[in-house]
Motif scaffolding. Structure first.
Motif, PDB file in Angstrom:
ATOM      1  N   ALA A 277      -3.106  24.291 -82.262  1.00 14.07           N
ATOM      2  CA  ALA A 277      -3.882  24.800 -81.085  1.00 14.07           C
ATOM      3  C   ALA A 277      -3.119  25.792 -80.308  1.00 14.07           C
ATOM      4  N   MET A 278      -3.733  27.100 -79.926  1.00 16.65           N
ATOM      5  CA  MET A 278      -2.945  28.223 -79.043  1.00 16.65           C
ATOM      6  C   MET A 278      -3.889  28.239 -77.716  1.00 16.65           C
ATOM      7  N   PHE A 279      -3.012  27.984 -76.765  1.00 16.23           N
ATOM      8  CA  PHE A 279      -3.529  28.318 -75.444  1.00 16.23           C
ATOM      9  C   PHE A 279      -2.770  29.603 -74.705  1.00 16.23           C
TER      10      PHE A 279
ATOM     11  N   LYS B 146     -13.703  26.405 -81.189  1.00 18.13           N
ATOM     12  CA  LYS B 146     -13.995  27.003 -82.536  1.00 18.13           C
ATOM     13  C   LYS B 146     -12.721  26.868 -83.282  1.00 18.13           C
ATOM     14  N   VAL B 147     -12.924  26.810 -84.598  1.00 20.77           N
ATOM     15  CA  VAL B 147     -11.947  26.809 -85.674  1.00 20.77           C
ATOM     16  C   VAL B 147     -11.957  27.842 -86.310  1.00 20.77           C
TER      17      VAL B 147
ATOM     18  N   ILE C 275      -8.260  28.299 -80.773  1.00 17.80           N
ATOM     19  CA  ILE C 275      -7.823  29.100 -79.568  1.00 17.80           C
ATOM     20  C   ILE C 275      -8.386  28.749 -78.385  1.00 17.80           C
ATOM     21  N   ASN C 276      -7.442  28.456 -77.299  1.00 21.14           N
ATOM     22  CA  ASN C 276      -8.067  27.969 -76.031  1.00 21.14           C
ATOM     23  C   ASN C 276      -9.360  26.922 -76.205  1.00 21.14           C
ATOM     24  N   PRO C 277      -9.015  26.132 -76.788  1.00 24.45           N
ATOM     25  CA  PRO C 277     -10.073  24.660 -76.938  1.00 24.45           C
ATOM     26  C   PRO C 277      -9.908  23.968 -75.815  1.00 24.45           C
ATOM     27  N   ALA C 278     -11.082  23.310 -75.452  1.00 18.28           N
ATOM     28  CA  ALA C 278     -11.312  22.185 -74.390  1.00 18.28           C
ATOM     29  C   ALA C 278     -10.239  21.047 -75.024  1.00 18.28           C
ATOM     30  N   TYR C 279      -9.512  20.416 -74.086  1.00 15.85           N
ATOM     31  CA  TYR C 279      -8.681  19.358 -74.602  1.00 15.85           C
ATOM     32  C   TYR C 279      -8.912  18.066 -73.634  1.00 15.85           C
TER      33      TYR C 279
END
Length: 185
Positions: free
Chosen positions: A139-141, A161-162, A172-176
């Motif tokens: 996961a990249m923020f 989105k994967v 990239i920039n997922p909701a967490y």
């Protein structure tokens, strides 16, 4: 997006702000895309979970979830440990990381294995590796140097989105969402 939301999100305001900020010496402006629909889905899922917990259909929902979990685990080819026992099935709606073989939207859950802050051009990326019993995901923020609570050993649920790269799936920039230890065990 709806016409109103699209106009608000895509009126090029970010470009105008970035142009002005970039003129300031020793500064950089980064425009980071924000996945609004996935955030709205997270809110709807939380509301639905509250309604199910409050309603009398909680018993029925629990039996359906158990069936969904076993079907998801079997479909994903979950690895077994040395004793032949399968690891715990993921919660309903959560995709095992090992099943992410094509680009698309997904919800995954796992334990943070590592955290790294890497420079990218004139900015930085907070990168964490999340693993479950089936595999690992990165996961990249962008534009972040720290996320409170996201540290090795923490349980994390990611939605976004994967994309699939040579070294595995990436979000990239997922909701967490940090997952409480009680609900994870």
């Amino acid at each position: 997006y709806s016409p109103l939301l699209g106009r608000l999100l895509h009126d090029r305001t970010a470009d105008k702000i970035a142009a002005v900020v970039s003129q300031v010496p020793n500064s950089a402006a980064t425009i980071i895309p924000f996945d609004v629909p996935s955030r709205v889905q997270v809110l709807h899922a939380r509301q639905a979970a509250r309604v199910a917990a409050d309603g009398d259909g909680a018993e029925r929902a629990g039996s359906v979830r158990t069936k969904e979990k076993s079907a998801t685990t079997a479909a994903a080819g979950v690895r077994q440990d040395g004793n032949g026992a399968q690891p715990p099935a993921p919660p309903a709606g959560v995709t095992p990381i090992g099943a992410l073989t094509a680009p698309g939207k997904a919800i995954v859950e796992g334990r943070v294995r590592s955290v790294e802050i890497r420079p990218v051009e004139q900015n930085c990326v907070f990168e964490c590796t999340v693993a479950d019993a089936t595999g690992e995901l990165t996961a990249m923020f962008y534009g972040r140097t720290h996320i409170p609570g996201v540290e090795p050993g923490a349980r994390l649920r990611l939605q976004g989105k994967v994309s699939v790269r040579e070294d595995g799936p990436v979000m990239i920039n997922p909701a967490y969402q940090l997952v409480a230890r009680e609900s994870a065990d």
